[in-house]
Design a protein around this motif. Structure first.
Motif, short mmCIF file in Angstrom:
data_model
loop_
_atom_site.label_atom_id
_atom_site.label_comp_id
_atom_site.label_asym_id
_atom_site.label_seq_id
_atom_site.Cartn_x
_atom_site.Cartn_y
_atom_site.Cartn_z
N ASP A 299 4.04 -15.80 45.40
CA ASP A 299 2.78 -15.08 45.23
C ASP A 299 2.64 -13.96 46.27
O ASP A 299 2.15 -12.86 45.98
CB ASP A 299 1.58 -16.04 45.35
CG ASP A 299 1.44 -16.96 44.16
OD1 ASP A 299 2.13 -16.74 43.14
OD2 ASP A 299 0.67 -17.94 44.27
N VAL A 300 3.08 -14.24 47.49
CA VAL A 300 2.95 -13.26 48.56
C VAL A 300 4.01 -12.16 48.45
O VAL A 300 3.72 -10.98 48.60
CB VAL A 300 3.01 -13.94 49.94
CG1 VAL A 300 3.05 -12.92 51.07
CG2 VAL A 300 1.85 -14.90 50.12
N PRO B 41 5.73 -8.67 43.38
CA PRO B 41 5.24 -7.29 43.28
C PRO B 41 3.71 -7.24 43.31
O PRO B 41 3.03 -8.13 42.79
CB PRO B 41 5.78 -6.80 41.96
CG PRO B 41 6.24 -8.00 41.20
CD PRO B 41 6.45 -9.09 42.20
N ALA B 42 3.20 -6.21 43.91
CA ALA B 42 1.74 -6.01 43.98
C ALA B 42 1.22 -5.72 42.59
O ALA B 42 1.84 -4.99 41.81
CB ALA B 42 1.41 -4.86 44.93
N THR B 43 0.10 -6.30 42.27
CA THR B 43 -0.49 -6.07 40.94
C THR B 43 -1.76 -5.29 41.03
O THR B 43 -2.41 -5.16 42.01
CB THR B 43 -0.76 -7.40 40.24
OG1 THR B 43 -1.58 -8.22 41.06
CG2 THR B 43 0.52 -8.09 39.92
#
Length: 107
Positions: free
Chosen positions: A101-102, A105-107
């Protein structure tokens, strides 16, 4: 992969290898290497202390046997070891989810 990268996970890896059946120390090292596609090429100085620690904790049983004129200590997963392995697997699933989760990829 360096042994330092395994800090905190080596015991679980050894328990998982022994889940398939009893092995002597060097065979455990070979099984770790084989199951990891060669990524885990660990020195005896890393694995044998872990085996002694796991046995002292009651997660492994051991016995001596003779093979080709040499004495070998063979390790077997105990009932406590099976429970510890199940707990380690559950913790690993949680850990990989959180890290994924960390690091995902950024969403």
């Amino acid at each position: 992969m360096k042994a330092d990268a395994l800090r905190g996970h080596l015991d679980a890896l050894i328990l998982a290898v022994l889940e398939r059946g009893p092995l002597h120390g060097y065979a455990i090292i070979e099984a770790l290497a084989a199951r990891s596609g060669g990524a885990l090429d660990l020195p005896t100085g890393t694995v044998y202390p872990a085996l002694r620690r796991l046995e002292a904790a009651g997660h492994l049983d051991s016995s001596w046997s003779d093979a080709s004129g040499r004495r070998r200590r063979t390790y077997t997963l105990s009932r406590s070891g099976r429970k510890a392995l199940a707990a380690e697997r559950a913790a690993w699933v949680d850990f990989t989810r959180v890290v994924g989760d960390v690091l995902g990829p950024a969403t």
